[in-house]
Motif scaffolding. Structure first.
Motif, PDB file in Angstrom:
ATOM      1  N   VAL A  17     -23.079  31.346 -22.271  1.00  8.67           N
ATOM      2  CA  VAL A  17     -21.679  31.747 -22.193  1.00  8.67           C
ATOM      3  C   VAL A  17     -20.868  32.256 -23.171  1.00  8.67           C
ATOM      4  O   VAL A  17     -20.010  33.087 -23.227  1.00  8.67           O
ATOM      5  CB  VAL A  17     -20.911  30.501 -21.479  1.00  8.67           C
ATOM      6  CG1 VAL A  17     -19.484  30.702 -21.408  1.00  8.67           C
ATOM      7  CG2 VAL A  17     -21.563  30.258 -20.196  1.00  8.67           C
ATOM      8  N   VAL A  18     -21.209  31.684 -24.421  1.00 10.02           N
ATOM      9  CA  VAL A  18     -20.435  32.150 -25.762  1.00 10.02           C
ATOM     10  C   VAL A  18     -21.020  33.436 -26.089  1.00 10.02           C
ATOM     11  O   VAL A  18     -20.259  34.564 -26.522  1.00 10.02           O
ATOM     12  CB  VAL A  18     -20.996  31.208 -26.857  1.00 10.02           C
ATOM     13  CG1 VAL A  18     -20.552  31.594 -28.264  1.00 10.02           C
ATOM     14  CG2 VAL A  18     -20.152  29.738 -26.570  1.00 10.02           C
ATOM     15  N   LEU A  19     -22.140  33.741 -25.730  1.00  5.35           N
ATOM     16  CA  LEU A  19     -22.565  35.110 -25.988  1.00  5.35           C
ATOM     17  C   LEU A  19     -22.017  36.119 -25.164  1.00  5.35           C
ATOM     18  O   LEU A  19     -21.813  37.338 -25.790  1.00  5.35           O
ATOM     19  CB  LEU A  19     -24.343  35.202 -26.261  1.00  5.35           C
ATOM     20  CG  LEU A  19     -25.082  34.539 -27.300  1.00  5.35           C
ATOM     21  CD1 LEU A  19     -26.504  34.473 -27.004  1.00  5.35           C
ATOM     22  CD2 LEU A  19     -24.714  35.283 -28.706  1.00  5.35           C
ATOM     23  N   VAL A  20     -21.961  35.869 -24.021  1.00  7.93           N
ATOM     24  CA  VAL A  20     -21.699  36.842 -23.057  1.00  7.93           C
ATOM     25  C   VAL A  20     -20.030  37.145 -23.395  1.00  7.93           C
ATOM     26  O   VAL A  20     -19.493  38.418 -23.500  1.00  7.93           O
ATOM     27  CB  VAL A  20     -21.569  36.408 -21.234  1.00  7.93           C
ATOM     28  CG1 VAL A  20     -20.565  37.016 -20.591  1.00  7.93           C
ATOM     29  CG2 VAL A  20     -22.872  36.283 -21.028  1.00  7.93           C
ATOM     30  N   ALA A  21     -19.121  36.042 -23.691  1.00 11.51           N
ATOM     31  CA  ALA A  21     -17.707  36.282 -24.210  1.00 11.51           C
ATOM     32  C   ALA A  21     -17.736  37.222 -25.454  1.00 11.51           C
ATOM     33  O   ALA A  21     -16.992  37.967 -25.388  1.00 11.51           O
ATOM     34  CB  ALA A  21     -16.992  34.897 -24.558  1.00 11.51           C
ATOM     35  N   ALA A  22     -18.668  36.782 -26.279  1.00 12.92           N
ATOM     36  CA  ALA A  22     -18.645  37.534 -27.608  1.00 12.92           C
ATOM     37  C   ALA A  22     -19.008  39.065 -27.423  1.00 12.92           C
ATOM     38  O   ALA A  22     -18.482  39.912 -27.958  1.00 12.92           O
ATOM     39  CB  ALA A  22     -19.734  36.934 -28.850  1.00 12.92           C
ATOM     40  N   ILE A  23     -20.048  39.307 -26.766  1.00 13.17           N
ATOM     41  CA  ILE A  23     -20.586  40.692 -26.274  1.00 13.17           C
ATOM     42  C   ILE A  23     -19.502  41.454 -25.488  1.00 13.17           C
ATOM     43  O   ILE A  23     -19.097  42.466 -25.784  1.00 13.17           O
ATOM     44  CB  ILE A  23     -21.869  40.663 -25.521  1.00 13.17           C
ATOM     45  CG1 ILE A  23     -22.889  40.259 -26.722  1.00 13.17           C
ATOM     46  CG2 ILE A  23     -22.040  42.105 -25.288  1.00 13.17           C
ATOM     47  CD1 ILE A  23     -24.383  39.967 -26.006  1.00 13.17           C
ATOM     48  N   TYR A  24     -18.565  40.650 -24.455  1.00 11.04           N
ATOM     49  CA  TYR A  24     -17.800  41.162 -23.757  1.00 11.04           C
ATOM     50  C   TYR A  24     -16.614  41.687 -24.596  1.00 11.04           C
ATOM     51  O   TYR A  24     -16.274  42.714 -24.561  1.00 11.04           O
ATOM     52  CB  TYR A  24     -17.320  40.651 -22.379  1.00 11.04           C
ATOM     53  CG  TYR A  24     -16.515  41.108 -21.798  1.00 11.04           C
ATOM     54  CD1 TYR A  24     -16.818  41.929 -20.867  1.00 11.04           C
ATOM     55  CD2 TYR A  24     -15.158  40.579 -21.691  1.00 11.04           C
ATOM     56  CE1 TYR A  24     -15.893  42.597 -19.783  1.00 11.04           C
ATOM     57  CE2 TYR A  24     -14.341  41.252 -20.518  1.00 11.04           C
ATOM     58  CZ  TYR A  24     -14.577  42.453 -19.619  1.00 11.04           C
ATOM     59  OH  TYR A  24     -13.833  42.878 -19.011  1.00 11.04           O
ATOM     60  N   PHE A  25     -15.853  40.740 -25.186  1.00 10.43           N
ATOM     61  CA  PHE A  25     -14.788  40.809 -25.998  1.00 10.43           C
ATOM     62  C   PHE A  25     -15.072  41.903 -27.220  1.00 10.43           C
ATOM     63  O   PHE A  25     -14.037  42.549 -27.703  1.00 10.43           O
ATOM     64  CB  PHE A  25     -14.050  39.659 -26.330  1.00 10.43           C
ATOM     65  CG  PHE A  25     -13.519  38.836 -25.139  1.00 10.43           C
ATOM     66  CD1 PHE A  25     -12.527  39.520 -24.471  1.00 10.43           C
ATOM     67  CD2 PHE A  25     -13.998  37.769 -24.674  1.00 10.43           C
ATOM     68  CE1 PHE A  25     -11.886  38.954 -23.178  1.00 10.43           C
ATOM     69  CE2 PHE A  25     -13.501  37.037 -23.594  1.00 10.43           C
ATOM     70  CZ  PHE A  25     -12.563  37.796 -22.852  1.00 10.43           C
TER      71      PHE A  25
END
Length: 93
Positions: A17-25
């Motif tokens: 979840v943290v990686l998804v948010a970091a990559i997306y933003f």
């Protein structure tokens, strides 16, 4: 055992979840306007596999040790049951 495995599983999911948010933003910050969420999800899953093994080694080792203790207890109980069913004297442990 269940708690150790659950903690390890939740930690791995949170890493994704943290990686998804970091990559997306991060993509949004770089000015990518059309960025479907599936792309960061796929990259995050691929990155989380080796990263999680490295980051969560103590959690994984604790969960593995708990499973080993559970399996040993189950094996011993099974052996005692088979011994009783055969009519043998159960091994003293």
């Amino acid at each position: 055992m269940v708690l150790d495995v659950l903690i390890y599983t939740v930690a791995r999911i949170l890493l994704v979840v943290v990686l998804v948010a970091a990559i997306y933003f991060g993509g949004k910050a770089l000015g990518i306007t059309e960025f479907p969420i599936v792309i960061p999800m796929l990259f995050a899953i691929v990155l989380a596999l080796p990263l999680g093994i490295w980051l969560f080694a103590p959690l994984r080792n604790r969960a593995t040790a708990s499973i080993a203790v559970f399996d040993e207890r189950r094996r011993r109980d099974k052996e005692q049951l088979r011994s009783r069913l055969r009519g043998d004297q159960p091994p003293q442990s």
